[in-house]
Scaffold this motif. Structure first.
Motif, PDB file in Angstrom:
ATOM      1  N   PRO A  86       0.807  -1.230   0.000  1.00 44.14           N
ATOM      2  CA  PRO A  86       0.000   0.000   0.000  1.00 44.14           C
ATOM      3  C   PRO A  86       0.838   1.277   0.000  1.00 44.14           C
ATOM      4  N   ILE A  87       1.918   1.325   0.788  1.00 43.14           N
ATOM      5  CA  ILE A  87       2.736   2.539   0.821  1.00 43.14           C
ATOM      6  C   ILE A  87       3.476   2.705  -0.508  1.00 43.14           C
ATOM      7  N   PHE A  88       3.849   1.589  -1.138  1.00 45.57           N
ATOM      8  CA  PHE A  88       4.498   1.633  -2.448  1.00 45.57           C
ATOM      9  C   PHE A  88       3.552   2.235  -3.487  1.00 45.57           C
ATOM     10  N   VAL A  89       2.300   1.812  -3.461  1.00 41.64           N
ATOM     11  CA  VAL A  89       1.307   2.346  -4.398  1.00 41.64           C
ATOM     12  C   VAL A  89       1.130   3.841  -4.203  1.00 41.64           C
ATOM     13  N   MET A  90       1.035   4.294  -2.964  1.00 40.09           N
ATOM     14  CA  MET A  90       0.847   5.718  -2.709  1.00 40.09           C
ATOM     15  C   MET A  90       2.080   6.516  -3.106  1.00 40.09           C
ATOM     16  N   ASP A  91       3.279   5.914  -2.969  1.00 43.85           N
ATOM     17  CA  ASP A  91       4.513   6.610  -3.338  1.00 43.85           C
ATOM     18  C   ASP A  91       4.642   6.806  -4.845  1.00 43.85           C
ATOM     19  N   ILE A  92       4.279   5.782  -5.615  1.00 48.17           N
ATOM     20  CA  ILE A  92       4.515   5.865  -7.065  1.00 48.17           C
ATOM     21  C   ILE A  92       3.287   6.322  -7.846  1.00 48.17           C
ATOM     22  N   LEU A  93       2.099   6.223  -7.235  1.00 52.32           N
ATOM     23  CA  LEU A  93       0.874   6.553  -7.968  1.00 52.32           C
ATOM     24  C   LEU A  93       0.022   7.611  -7.280  1.00 52.32           C
ATOM     25  N   GLY A  94       0.521   8.130  -6.160  1.00 49.91           N
ATOM     26  CA  GLY A  94      -0.271   9.085  -5.394  1.00 49.91           C
ATOM     27  C   GLY A  94      -0.614  10.353  -6.154  1.00 49.91           C
ATOM     28  N   ASN A  95       0.219  10.734  -7.098  1.00 48.07           N
ATOM     29  CA  ASN A  95      -0.025  11.959  -7.865  1.00 48.07           C
ATOM     30  C   ASN A  95      -0.904  11.748  -9.087  1.00 48.07           C
ATOM     31  N   TYR A  96      -1.249  10.500  -9.364  1.00 47.53           N
ATOM     32  CA  TYR A  96      -2.131  10.184 -10.487  1.00 47.53           C
ATOM     33  C   TYR A  96      -3.541   9.975  -9.955  1.00 47.53           C
ATOM     34  N   HIS A  97      -4.333  11.028  -9.992  1.00 53.15           N
ATOM     35  CA  HIS A  97      -5.659  10.971  -9.389  1.00 53.15           C
ATOM     36  C   HIS A  97      -6.503   9.860  -9.999  1.00 53.15           C
ATOM     37  N   GLY A  98      -7.041   9.036  -9.148  1.00 54.17           N
ATOM     38  CA  GLY A  98      -7.881   7.928  -9.580  1.00 54.17           C
ATOM     39  C   GLY A  98      -7.175   6.593  -9.565  1.00 54.17           C
ATOM     40  N   VAL A  99      -5.847   6.596  -9.782  1.00 57.33           N
ATOM     41  CA  VAL A  99      -5.121   5.327  -9.835  1.00 57.33           C
ATOM     42  C   VAL A  99      -5.019   4.681  -8.450  1.00 57.33           C
ATOM     43  N   PRO A 100      -4.698   5.435  -7.377  1.00 53.66           N
ATOM     44  CA  PRO A 100      -4.753   4.811  -6.049  1.00 53.66           C
ATOM     45  C   PRO A 100      -6.145   4.252  -5.736  1.00 53.66           C
ATOM     46  N   GLY A 101      -7.176   4.949  -6.212  1.00 54.66           N
ATOM     47  CA  GLY A 101      -8.533   4.441  -6.027  1.00 54.66           C
ATOM     48  C   GLY A 101      -8.739   3.125  -6.748  1.00 54.66           C
ATOM     49  N   LEU A 102      -8.104   2.980  -7.934  1.00 53.20           N
ATOM     50  CA  LEU A 102      -8.172   1.725  -8.669  1.00 53.20           C
ATOM     51  C   LEU A 102      -7.511   0.603  -7.868  1.00 53.20           C
ATOM     52  N   PHE A 103      -6.377   0.919  -7.225  1.00 53.72           N
ATOM     53  CA  PHE A 103      -5.708  -0.095  -6.416  1.00 53.72           C
ATOM     54  C   PHE A 103      -6.559  -0.495  -5.216  1.00 53.72           C
ATOM     55  N   VAL A 104      -7.185   0.488  -4.572  1.00 55.41           N
ATOM     56  CA  VAL A 104      -8.069   0.175  -3.443  1.00 55.41           C
ATOM     57  C   VAL A 104      -9.224  -0.699  -3.917  1.00 55.41           C
ATOM     58  N   ALA A 105      -9.779  -0.363  -5.088  1.00 53.31           N
ATOM     59  CA  ALA A 105     -10.847  -1.184  -5.658  1.00 53.31           C
ATOM     60  C   ALA A 105     -10.333  -2.593  -5.949  1.00 53.31           C
ATOM     61  N   CYS A 106      -9.096  -2.698  -6.441  1.00 53.81           N
ATOM     62  CA  CYS A 106      -8.466  -3.995  -6.697  1.00 53.81           C
ATOM     63  C   CYS A 106      -8.363  -4.806  -5.412  1.00 53.81           C
ATOM     64  N   LEU A 107      -7.898  -4.154  -4.356  1.00 55.60           N
ATOM     65  CA  LEU A 107      -7.691  -4.829  -3.074  1.00 55.60           C
ATOM     66  C   LEU A 107      -9.010  -5.326  -2.492  1.00 55.60           C
ATOM     67  N   PHE A 108     -10.024  -4.464  -2.514  1.00 50.71           N
ATOM     68  CA  PHE A 108     -11.302  -4.852  -1.929  1.00 50.71           C
ATOM     69  C   PHE A 108     -12.121  -5.726  -2.870  1.00 50.71           C
ATOM     70  N   SER A 109     -11.812  -5.722  -4.152  1.00 52.63           N
ATOM     71  CA  SER A 109     -12.444  -6.678  -5.053  1.00 52.63           C
ATOM     72  C   SER A 109     -12.031  -8.099  -4.665  1.00 52.63           C
ATOM     73  N   GLY A 110     -10.762  -8.257  -4.271  1.00 52.20           N
ATOM     74  CA  GLY A 110     -10.309  -9.551  -3.785  1.00 52.20           C
ATOM     75  C   GLY A 110     -11.074  -9.978  -2.548  1.00 52.20           C
ATOM     76  N   ALA A 111     -11.321  -9.029  -1.637  1.00 54.33           N
ATOM     77  CA  ALA A 111     -12.083  -9.348  -0.427  1.00 54.33           C
ATOM     78  C   ALA A 111     -13.535  -9.670  -0.756  1.00 54.33           C
ATOM     79  N   LEU A 112     -14.144  -8.859  -1.631  1.00 56.64           N
ATOM     80  CA  LEU A 112     -15.549  -9.065  -1.988  1.00 56.64           C
ATOM     81  C   LEU A 112     -15.764 -10.429  -2.650  1.00 56.64           C
ATOM     82  N   SER A 113     -14.892 -10.790  -3.581  1.00 56.85           N
ATOM     83  CA  SER A 113     -15.067 -12.060  -4.288  1.00 56.85           C
ATOM     84  C   SER A 113     -14.948 -13.242  -3.337  1.00 56.85           C
ATOM     85  N   THR A 114     -14.021 -13.164  -2.401  1.00 59.74           N
ATOM     86  CA  THR A 114     -13.845 -14.253  -1.441  1.00 59.74           C
ATOM     87  C   THR A 114     -15.027 -14.344  -0.485  1.00 59.74           C
TER      88      THR A 114
END
Length: 583
Positions: free
Chosen positions: A323-351
């Motif tokens: 998570p900190i890596f994502v915020m470091d490299i993608l934090g300035n790209y609006h919407g992309v961190p949100g995509l990662f959060v959606a990715c992370l919770f999509s894994g939780a939702l599917s399970t």
């Protein structure tokens, strides 16, 4: 932890995350309206047995591609090495065995709950016991699946922990309850696409900021993170070629072969051939997923090679590295961190959605109908199934809260997931491969293998041996190695406590079969009735090409079971022990 590492979400990030949840809700509402006149548990649990291959395949893949995999495997590579990539070699072997051993048995019986097999093969009490054990396993696992990514993200973003947990949990319960299996499968399909999109975004940007994937690979290699040559046959070596391929195959078989969530999807296909195709499509899916996780771990290491965020205090635990890596490299790209959060919770939702649907099925079919309301109508059963999904979802949310203040219990809970899955697979394997095994042996095998698994877990905890056990097809890295106290080195059972987690399913299956056969022999292989041919692996059909010409089966089919009369003839020897004793 250094609070300066906390990053702020942009409106676009919230919007993208919210959109992913809204789509899942929309799918549930769509199928609730579409199938509103179908009051049938087969619709709720199996989608009318008419599900298409591609969505079933993606749902199978998504069901155990949890956020624990997304967080854990890159951290495994970052802090250790790339040996885990060899785990992908176990998937073809595991899927082959599932496709030609376990799934045909369940599919041809036309059952809803996999545990119904145990009442047909052994006794209804064994069916009830294993279904309850399975529900406990899944409830504990799902609570961690929901809590772990929320905790990791709350440490590196401004997203509030409990509102996120509650929102994701309620959304999952809602669409699973009203939409049934069709909603679960189609939301899993969407969520798997989101997961791949999020992983690719992280890998591409990570490669760019580290000078390319080849450069990142070179940096990781120079620091000893690239490793594929651990060939030790020592079963206490955490990751070796043998443990990852052989042990990994049994780990995958416990998930794909006898786990209700996966068996249910196979039985939702219109034909056995299509179910097999859906399973085979998981092989490249599993390989691509693990490859992406490993490569992300490589670029993550290259990025932090001289500035480890754990050592610097930016994060408090290894599972917060991605998570900190994502915020470091993608934090300035609006919407992309949100995509990662959606990715992370999509894994939780599917399970969680898969688990809720599966637990509702086994609770209704294995507990409510046989013991409480055997004459329940289809309409009533449908409403009871939905009520069970809601009730089990609420319990899962409550356990998530419990997990939050129990600290290290998270690792223990994930350990118990693997410890329970192996014995359950063992009792199914005993019944399918050994016609002479009886219910006494099945009970003894289940209890002994479960007891041994729990004993090893407790022993490893007490002796403080380094231990990481499987939560699914991945690793949830307990990355702090703790040496055992000096006085424990004289413990003769210490090597058993240090057994690689990859061998746990294999050990459980072997113990269950050996004990089951011994107890069956002691009880003279006595059974209530001979097992039917559709309950036993069709040895004669499989070996048909190797038999003498006069003994071959006349009718050739893709997967032919022996006739009942043939099996009854062979079963006439079941009580030989008793007959000999009486003589």
């Amino acid at each position: 932890m250094d609070t300066s590492s906390i990053s702020t979400f942009h409106t676009a990030d919230y919007a993208l995350f919210g959109l992913s949840l809204a789509i899942s809700v929309g799918v549930g509402i769509f199928y609730a309206i579409k199938d509103r006149n179908k009051a049938d548990t087969e619709e709720v649990f199996l989608g009318g047995r008419k599900m298409s291959v591609i969505p079933v395949a993606l749902s199978l893949l998504a069901s155990f591609q949890s956020a624990i995999s997304i967080i854990g495997i890159p951290a495994e590579v970052y802090f250790r090495n790339t040996m885990y990539l060899l785990f992908v070699l176990s998937s073809p072997l595991a899927i082959f065995c599932c496709n030609y051993i376990y799934i045909p048995i369940f599919y041809n019986l036309k059952i809803t709950s996999a545990f119904e097999y145990l009442s047909l093969r052994f006794h209804i009490s064994l069916r009830t016991a294993t279904s309850v054990l399975y529900s406990i396993q899944m409830l504990l696992y799902m609570s961690v699946v929901l809590y772990a990514p929320s905790l990791a993200l709350s440490a590196v973003t401004v997203l509030p922990l409990w509102p996120v947990v509650a929102t994701v949990g309620v959304v999952c319960i809602f669409y699973t309850t009203i939409g049934g299996m069709k909603a679960v499968v189609w939301t899993d399909t969407f969520q798997m696409l989101v997961i791949f999109a999020g992983l690719l975004a992280v890998l591409i940007q990570g490669s760019l900021v580290t000078g390319g994937l080849a450069n990142a690979w070179t940096i990781a290699s120079d620091h000893g993170r690239i490793k594929f040559n651990e060939i030790s046959g020592d079963p206490t070596v955490r990751h070796s070629i043998w443990s990852l391929i052989i042990g990994g195959a049994f780990t995958n078989m416990a998930v794909y072969g006898t786990n209700q969530a996966q068996v249910q999807r196979a039985c939702a296909c219109p034909t056995l051939t299509k179910a097999r195709v859906a399973y085979w499509l998981n092989v490249p899916g599993l390989m691509i997923s693990v490859l992406l996780y490993v490569l992300i771990g490589v670029v993550m290491f290259a990025y932090y090679v001289d500035r480890d965020p754990l050592e610097s205090g930016r994060i408090a635990a290894p599972d917060q590295t991605l998570p900190i890596f994502v915020m470091d490299i993608l934090g300035n790209y609006h919407g992309v961190p949100g995509l990662f959060v959606a990715c992370l919770f999509s894994g939780a939702l599917s399970t969680i959605s898969s688990g809720l649907n599966a637990m509702a099925a086994v609770t209704l079919q294995d507990v409510v109908r046989p013991h409480i309301a055997p004459n329940m109508s289809q309409t009533t059963a449908t409403w009871v199934a939905r009520g069970l999904a809601v009730g089990l979802g609420v319990i899962c949310l409550a356990l998530t809260y419990v997990a939050s203040w129990m600290g290290s219990i998270i690792q223990t809970v994930l350990s118990f997931f693997g410890a329970i899955g192996g014995p359950i697979m063992g009792v199914f394997t005993l019944g399918i491969f050994f016609p002479c095994a009886n219910s006494y042996g099945a009970f003894a095998g289940l209890i002994s293998s479960l007891g041994l698994s729990v004993w090893i877990l407790i022993g490893a905890k007490v002796t403080k041996t380094p231990l990481t056990l499987p939560s699914d097809n991945s690793t949830f890295a307990n990355l702090t190695t703790v040496s055992p106290p000096a006085d424990t080195f004289t413990n003769p059972l210490l090597p058993l406590y240090q057994l690689s987690y990859q061998y746990y399913s294999l050990l459980s299956v072997v113990v269950c079969i050996i004990v089951g056969l011994l107890v069956s022999a002691v009880t003279c292989f006595k059974q209530r009735h001979p097992p039917g041919s559709d309950l036993i692996f069709p040895y004669r059909s499989v070996l048909n090409p190797c038999l003498p010409k006069g003994h071959r089966l006349r009718k050739k089919e893709e997967y032919q079971f022996e006739t009942v009369s043939q099996m009854d003839d062979e079963s006439s020897n079941v009580d030989n022990c008793t007959a000999a004793k009486n003589t």
